[in-house]
Design a protein around this motif. Structure first.
Motif, PDB file in Angstrom:
ATOM      1  N   LEU A 121     107.754  76.224  99.584  1.00  0.00           N
ATOM      2  CA  LEU A 121     106.937  77.314 100.105  1.00  0.00           C
ATOM      3  C   LEU A 121     106.989  78.526  99.166  1.00  0.00           C
ATOM      4  O   LEU A 121     105.958  79.137  98.858  1.00  0.00           O
ATOM      5  CB  LEU A 121     107.442  77.688 101.498  1.00  0.00           C
ATOM      6  CG  LEU A 121     106.464  78.329 102.482  1.00  0.00           C
ATOM      7  CD1 LEU A 121     105.207  77.499 102.634  1.00  0.00           C
ATOM      8  CD2 LEU A 121     107.141  78.535 103.832  1.00  0.00           C
ATOM      9  N   VAL A 122     108.178  78.865  98.700  1.00  0.00           N
ATOM     10  CA  VAL A 122     108.331  79.986  97.769  1.00  0.00           C
ATOM     11  C   VAL A 122     107.617  79.690  96.451  1.00  0.00           C
ATOM     12  O   VAL A 122     106.958  80.561  95.862  1.00  0.00           O
ATOM     13  CB  VAL A 122     109.824  80.289  97.534  1.00  0.00           C
ATOM     14  CG1 VAL A 122     110.016  81.275  96.387  1.00  0.00           C
ATOM     15  CG2 VAL A 122     110.454  80.844  98.807  1.00  0.00           C
ATOM     16  N   ARG A 123     107.722  78.460  95.994  1.00  0.00           N
ATOM     17  CA  ARG A 123     107.076  78.092  94.729  1.00  0.00           C
ATOM     18  C   ARG A 123     105.557  78.222  94.827  1.00  0.00           C
ATOM     19  O   ARG A 123     104.913  78.821  93.969  1.00  0.00           O
ATOM     20  CB  ARG A 123     107.442  76.659  94.339  1.00  0.00           C
ATOM     21  CG  ARG A 123     106.916  76.245  92.959  1.00  0.00           C
ATOM     22  CD  ARG A 123     106.880  74.750  92.787  1.00  0.00           C
ATOM     23  NE  ARG A 123     105.968  74.125  93.727  1.00  0.00           N
ATOM     24  CZ  ARG A 123     104.640  74.122  93.582  1.00  0.00           C
ATOM     25  NH1 ARG A 123     104.067  74.743  92.551  1.00  0.00           N
ATOM     26  NH2 ARG A 123     103.868  73.547  94.477  1.00  0.00           N
ATOM     27  N   GLU A 124     104.968  77.676  95.903  1.00  0.00           N
ATOM     28  CA  GLU A 124     103.506  77.687  96.007  1.00  0.00           C
ATOM     29  C   GLU A 124     102.942  79.060  96.345  1.00  0.00           C
ATOM     30  O   GLU A 124     101.996  79.528  95.726  1.00  0.00           O
ATOM     31  CB  GLU A 124     103.035  76.687  97.056  1.00  0.00           C
ATOM     32  CG  GLU A 124     101.513  76.642  97.148  1.00  0.00           C
ATOM     33  CD  GLU A 124     100.993  75.840  98.326  1.00  0.00           C
ATOM     34  OE1 GLU A 124      99.981  76.265  98.910  1.00  0.00           O
ATOM     35  OE2 GLU A 124     101.602  74.807  98.667  1.00  0.00           O
ATOM     36  N   LEU A 125     103.526  79.715  97.337  1.00  0.00           N
ATOM     37  CA  LEU A 125     102.937  80.957  97.834  1.00  0.00           C
ATOM     38  C   LEU A 125     103.320  82.173  97.007  1.00  0.00           C
ATOM     39  O   LEU A 125     102.537  83.125  96.914  1.00  0.00           O
ATOM     40  CB  LEU A 125     103.334  81.184  99.298  1.00  0.00           C
ATOM     41  CG  LEU A 125     102.435  80.531 100.350  1.00  0.00           C
ATOM     42  CD1 LEU A 125     102.392  79.026 100.211  1.00  0.00           C
ATOM     43  CD2 LEU A 125     102.865  80.940 101.757  1.00  0.00           C
ATOM     44  N   LEU A 126     104.526  82.153  96.414  1.00  0.00           N
ATOM     45  CA  LEU A 126     105.011  83.341  95.699  1.00  0.00           C
ATOM     46  C   LEU A 126     105.191  83.117  94.200  1.00  0.00           C
ATOM     47  O   LEU A 126     105.455  84.065  93.474  1.00  0.00           O
ATOM     48  CB  LEU A 126     106.341  83.809  96.311  1.00  0.00           C
ATOM     49  CG  LEU A 126     106.323  84.122  97.817  1.00  0.00           C
ATOM     50  CD1 LEU A 126     107.695  84.578  98.273  1.00  0.00           C
ATOM     51  CD2 LEU A 126     105.256  85.161  98.161  1.00  0.00           C
ATOM     52  N   GLY A 127     105.090  81.863  93.769  1.00  0.00           N
ATOM     53  CA  GLY A 127     105.193  81.578  92.346  1.00  0.00           C
ATOM     54  C   GLY A 127     106.586  81.753  91.773  1.00  0.00           C
ATOM     55  O   GLY A 127     106.730  82.047  90.583  1.00  0.00           O
ATOM     56  N   GLN A 128     107.607  81.566  92.603  1.00  0.00           N
ATOM     57  CA  GLN A 128     108.986  81.703  92.142  1.00  0.00           C
ATOM     58  C   GLN A 128     109.779  80.447  92.490  1.00  0.00           C
ATOM     59  O   GLN A 128     109.426  79.715  93.417  1.00  0.00           O
ATOM     60  CB  GLN A 128     109.654  82.930  92.768  1.00  0.00           C
ATOM     61  CG  GLN A 128     109.026  84.249  92.324  1.00  0.00           C
ATOM     62  CD  GLN A 128     109.764  85.454  92.869  1.00  0.00           C
ATOM     63  OE1 GLN A 128     109.253  86.213  93.681  1.00  0.00           O
ATOM     64  NE2 GLN A 128     110.997  85.628  92.412  1.00  0.00           N
ATOM     65  N   ASP A 129     110.840  80.216  91.733  1.00  0.00           N
ATOM     66  CA  ASP A 129     111.692  79.054  91.960  1.00  0.00           C
ATOM     67  C   ASP A 129     113.042  79.494  92.509  1.00  0.00           C
ATOM     68  O   ASP A 129     113.623  80.474  92.038  1.00  0.00           O
ATOM     69  CB  ASP A 129     111.907  78.270  90.664  1.00  0.00           C
ATOM     70  CG  ASP A 129     110.656  77.527  90.230  1.00  0.00           C
ATOM     71  OD1 ASP A 129     110.018  76.897  91.098  1.00  0.00           O
ATOM     72  OD2 ASP A 129     110.305  77.588  89.036  1.00  0.00           O
ATOM     73  N   ILE A 130     113.534  78.761  93.485  1.00  0.00           N
ATOM     74  CA  ILE A 130     114.875  79.004  94.012  1.00  0.00           C
ATOM     75  C   ILE A 130     115.668  77.706  93.925  1.00  0.00           C
ATOM     76  O   ILE A 130     115.116  76.609  94.021  1.00  0.00           O
ATOM     77  CB  ILE A 130     114.859  79.534  95.463  1.00  0.00           C
ATOM     78  CG1 ILE A 130     114.146  78.553  96.415  1.00  0.00           C
ATOM     79  CG2 ILE A 130     114.207  80.905  95.523  1.00  0.00           C
ATOM     80  CD1 ILE A 130     114.202  78.976  97.864  1.00  0.00           C
ATOM     81  N   SER A 131     116.964  77.842  93.735  1.00  0.00           N
ATOM     82  CA  SER A 131     117.843  76.683  93.617  1.00  0.00           C
ATOM     83  C   SER A 131     118.389  76.297  94.982  1.00  0.00           C
ATOM     84  O   SER A 131     118.742  77.158  95.790  1.00  0.00           O
ATOM     85  CB  SER A 131     119.005  76.982  92.673  1.00  0.00           C
ATOM     86  OG  SER A 131     119.955  75.929  92.697  1.00  0.00           O
ATOM     87  N   VAL A 156     117.075  84.326 102.648  1.00  0.00           N
ATOM     88  CA  VAL A 156     116.418  85.415 103.379  1.00  0.00           C
ATOM     89  C   VAL A 156     115.630  86.347 102.457  1.00  0.00           C
ATOM     90  O   VAL A 156     114.879  87.195 102.929  1.00  0.00           O
ATOM     91  CB  VAL A 156     117.439  86.245 104.198  1.00  0.00           C
ATOM     92  CG1 VAL A 156     118.019  85.412 105.321  1.00  0.00           C
ATOM     93  CG2 VAL A 156     118.550  86.805 103.325  1.00  0.00           C
ATOM     94  N   ARG A 157     115.781  86.171 101.175  1.00  0.00           N
ATOM     95  CA  ARG A 157     115.202  87.094 100.189  1.00  0.00           C
ATOM     96  C   ARG A 157     113.677  87.117 100.213  1.00  0.00           C
ATOM     97  O   ARG A 157     113.054  88.163  99.943  1.00  0.00           O
ATOM     98  CB  ARG A 157     115.695  86.701  98.802  1.00  0.00           C
ATOM     99  CG  ARG A 157     115.272  87.615  97.669  1.00  0.00           C
ATOM    100  CD  ARG A 157     115.996  87.213  96.407  1.00  0.00           C
ATOM    101  NE  ARG A 157     117.441  87.470  96.528  1.00  0.00           N
ATOM    102  CZ  ARG A 157     118.372  86.787  95.869  1.00  0.00           C
ATOM    103  NH1 ARG A 157     118.037  85.793  95.058  1.00  0.00           N
ATOM    104  NH2 ARG A 157     119.650  87.094  96.031  1.00  0.00           N
ATOM    105  N   PHE A 158     113.040  85.999 100.547  1.00  0.00           N
ATOM    106  CA  PHE A 158     111.593  85.875 100.393  1.00  0.00           C
ATOM    107  C   PHE A 158     110.833  85.831 101.716  1.00  0.00           C
ATOM    108  O   PHE A 158     109.605  85.728 101.706  1.00  0.00           O
ATOM    109  CB  PHE A 158     111.276  84.598  99.598  1.00  0.00           C
ATOM    110  CG  PHE A 158     111.920  84.553  98.241  1.00  0.00           C
ATOM    111  CD1 PHE A 158     111.353  85.226  97.169  1.00  0.00           C
ATOM    112  CD2 PHE A 158     113.096  83.848  98.030  1.00  0.00           C
ATOM    113  CE1 PHE A 158     111.936  85.186  95.917  1.00  0.00           C
ATOM    114  CE2 PHE A 158     113.695  83.808  96.789  1.00  0.00           C
ATOM    115  CZ  PHE A 158     113.114  84.492  95.719  1.00  0.00           C
TER     116      PHE A 158
END
Length: 206
Positions: A121-131, A156-158
């Motif tokens: 969800l973070v990758r698609e909607l916000l363009g960021q990667d989380i581990s 919780v960051r995003f």
């Protein structure tokens, strides 16, 4: 971004009154009565995240945290809130509502995919990667590593930014009212889990 670490409770008046709070939990496993609550993560959408750790012998008193989570005037944002609400209710004894769940919102609006995890969800909607490397680590360890703390904070960051984008899509497709009804039911769904109906669909015919 700064990750703040607290033991057993948060300071009083840590967040501005009424601000929506992103909430997540880390436990020893996925069976709530068996696997104790170890960490609660919090963010108001700003540049800091707060982690609250509970010891193995904790009495989960935490009056400031409980007041924050139980505040009916403060929206709580989750990703898969069903699990977190149940864990908080079981160990802290409060219903952490009202609720917004980004996973439910994603399932209602991203019907073109079956990938509704936070990372995707973070990758698609916000363009960021989380581990997600620390997802299955020992959250009851005497010392949490920096990698564990950063992973916990990222959960919780995003959520505030995800809510904004998901709300735009829900409104565009006319599903905001349906989503809100699901969010309102979520504490009851968590209560059913705790009461012994985790997998049974009580609304089914058979």
């Amino acid at each position: 971004m700064t990750v703040h670490f607290h033991e057993e409770d948060i300071p009083a008046d840590l967040f501005a009154p009424g601000a929506a709070i992103a909430v997540d939990t880390e436990t020893m496993g996925l069976l709530t009565p068996r696997d104790r609550l170890c960490v609660v993560q919090l963010s108001d959408g700003g540049s800091d995240e707060h982690l609250v750790r509970f010891a193995p012998d904790s009495d989960y008193d935490a009056p400031n945290l409980k007041a924050l989570l139980a505040d009916p005037a403060r929206l709580k944002l989750y990703h898969f809130g069903r699990f977190d609400i149940a864990a908080i209710d079981f160990y802290l004894g409060v219903v952490a509502a009202p609720v917004y769940c980004t996973k439910i919102a994603s399932r209602l609006i991203r019907t073109y995919t079956d990938r509704h995890g936070l990372k995707e969800l973070v990758r698609e909607l916000l363009g960021q990667d989380i581990s997600k490397q620390q997802q299955s680590s020992d959250w009851g360890a005497p010392e949490l590593s920096d990698a564990q703390k950063d992973y916990a904070a990222s959960d919780v960051r995003f959520l505030h930014r995800l809510k904004e984008e998901l709300d735009r899509r829900l409104k565009r497709e006319g599903r905001m009212e349906l989503a809100q009804s699901c969010f309102d039911f979520l504490p009851t769904r968590a209560a059913l889990d705790l009461a012994g109906w985790p997998e049974t669909d009580i609304f089914a015919h058979a």
